[in-house]
Design a protein around this motif. Structure first.
Motif, short mmCIF file in Angstrom:
data_model
loop_
_atom_site.label_atom_id
_atom_site.label_comp_id
_atom_site.label_asym_id
_atom_site.label_seq_id
_atom_site.Cartn_x
_atom_site.Cartn_y
_atom_site.Cartn_z
N HIS A 2 -46.50 54.34 41.65
CA HIS A 2 -45.46 54.52 40.63
C HIS A 2 -44.77 55.86 40.86
O HIS A 2 -45.17 56.61 41.75
CB HIS A 2 -46.05 54.43 39.21
N HIS B 249 -44.70 59.22 39.99
CA HIS B 249 -45.69 60.09 39.34
C HIS B 249 -45.01 61.20 38.53
O HIS B 249 -43.98 61.74 38.96
CB HIS B 249 -46.59 60.74 40.39
N ALA B 250 -45.65 61.54 37.43
CA ALA B 250 -45.15 62.63 36.59
C ALA B 250 -45.96 63.91 36.76
O ALA B 250 -45.59 64.94 36.24
CB ALA B 250 -45.18 62.21 35.12
N ASP B 251 -47.05 63.82 37.48
CA ASP B 251 -47.96 64.97 37.55
C ASP B 251 -47.92 65.66 38.91
O ASP B 251 -48.50 66.72 39.07
CB ASP B 251 -49.38 64.51 37.27
N HIS C 147 -48.34 52.24 31.85
CA HIS C 147 -48.22 53.69 32.02
C HIS C 147 -46.75 54.02 32.27
O HIS C 147 -46.17 54.92 31.66
CB HIS C 147 -49.12 54.12 33.18
N ASP D 53 -52.22 54.52 38.14
CA ASP D 53 -52.57 55.04 36.81
C ASP D 53 -52.68 53.88 35.83
O ASP D 53 -51.73 53.53 35.12
CB ASP D 53 -51.51 56.04 36.34
FE LIG Z 1 -48.90 58.69 36.71
#
Ligand SMILES: [Fe+2]
Length: 288
Positions: A71, A73-75, A146, A164
């Motif tokens: 995906h 990612h946000a991190d 998510h 996630d």
């Molecule tokens: Fe994520």
């Protein structure tokens, strides 16, 4: 009998697992969820994590066929574009990345820069799509919740790279409060994963272990069904969603969400340099 193998890389800064998947006797490999190191204090990036993956690929005489993302990612920032430059291979993600791009194009006002059609990636997977890493058969499974675009990669003879969705049983599940996230949707996606059979191995995208144990990248469906604190057998959709939403309301945004999303919706590329030759990322005020 040649056996499939997942080489595990762990980024301690973001607690992310990256994987190189290949099979003995076959040169093709796929890299899943790579990390580009980024220091938010200085705005400096480095390729130490990605270079470890590159060294492994080269030392084992592998050829990168796929650079896969579960995906946006946000991190952490994805190293996909850097890996492609060094190793080749096709960068791929789920087709619903278009939805994620549309949402964040508006958040970051990237009308000119990001067309929300997924064209930044070489391939977009639809739910159930089958493909190969060398001779290994893989099925892409759409597991939203998510984010709207999450994909799990089911690699025949190896296991499922679940992104996630589920974490270790004592950690639980992924948050659902980013734009387009939804707890009921995540619950349904997790049921799809748990239906793959008790012995199925699940490869995680992150682990955040409590002090008393080491991080662990892989666990079976059976262990998740028996002990996951959020979704073990007997916990229904409504009570999961109520728990998830209450917990998400207490969570701070990930440290790197603003820089990471801008890069990851571009398949791991930075924005174009401005007329002074410098690339800039944006910080929207009061938008997240
Ligand atoms: Fe994520």
């Amino acid at each position: 009998m040649p056996s499939p193998h997942a080489e595990v890389f762990f980024d301690t800064q973001t607690s992310t697992f990256s994987y190189v998947i290949h099979r003995d006797g076959n040169h093709s490999c796929a890299i899943i969820d790579s990390v580009l190191d980024y220091d938010p204090k200085s705005g400096r990036s480095s390729t130490d994590s990605a270079d470890r993956i590159i060294a492994y690929v080269r030392n084992n005489q592998l050829q990168a066929q796929w650079i896969l993302e579960t995906h946006a990612h946000a991190d952490h920032m994805s190293a996909a574009a850097y890996l492609q430059k060094e190793l080749g291979g096709k960068i791929a993600i789920g087709e619903h990345i278009r939805h994620v791009q549309k949402v964040f194009r508006d958040v970051f006002n990237l009308k000119e820069e990001v067309t929300p059609d997924g064209s930044q990636f070489d391939h977009l997977f639809h739910d159930g799509e089958k493909f190969h890493i060398g001779v290994m058969a893989v099925t892409a499974l759409h597991v939203p919740g998510h984010t709207p675009a999450d994909i799990a990669y089911c690699v025949e003879g190896l296991g499922v790279f679940i992104g996630d969705t589920l974490f270790m049983p004592d950690v639980g599940t992924a948050r659902c409060d980013f734009p387009g996230g939804d707890a009921h949707t995540l619950f349904a996606s997790i049921q799809k994963i748990l239906a793959l059979g008790d012995e199925t191995r699940l490869y995680l995208c992150h682990d955040y272990p409590p002090d008393h144990r080491q991080q662990q990248s892989c666990i079976t469906v059976q262990e998740q069904r028996a002990g996951n604190i959020h979704v073990r057998d007997g916990i229904g959709a409504d009570s999961f969603a109520a728990m998830r939403e209450a917990r998400d309301a207490t969570l701070a945004m990930p440290v790197l969400i603003l820089p990471a999303i801008q890069v990851n919706i571009r398949a791991g590329r930075y924005p174009e340099a401005e007329d002074n030759g410098v690339r800039y990322l944006k910080i929207p005020i009061n938008e997240l």
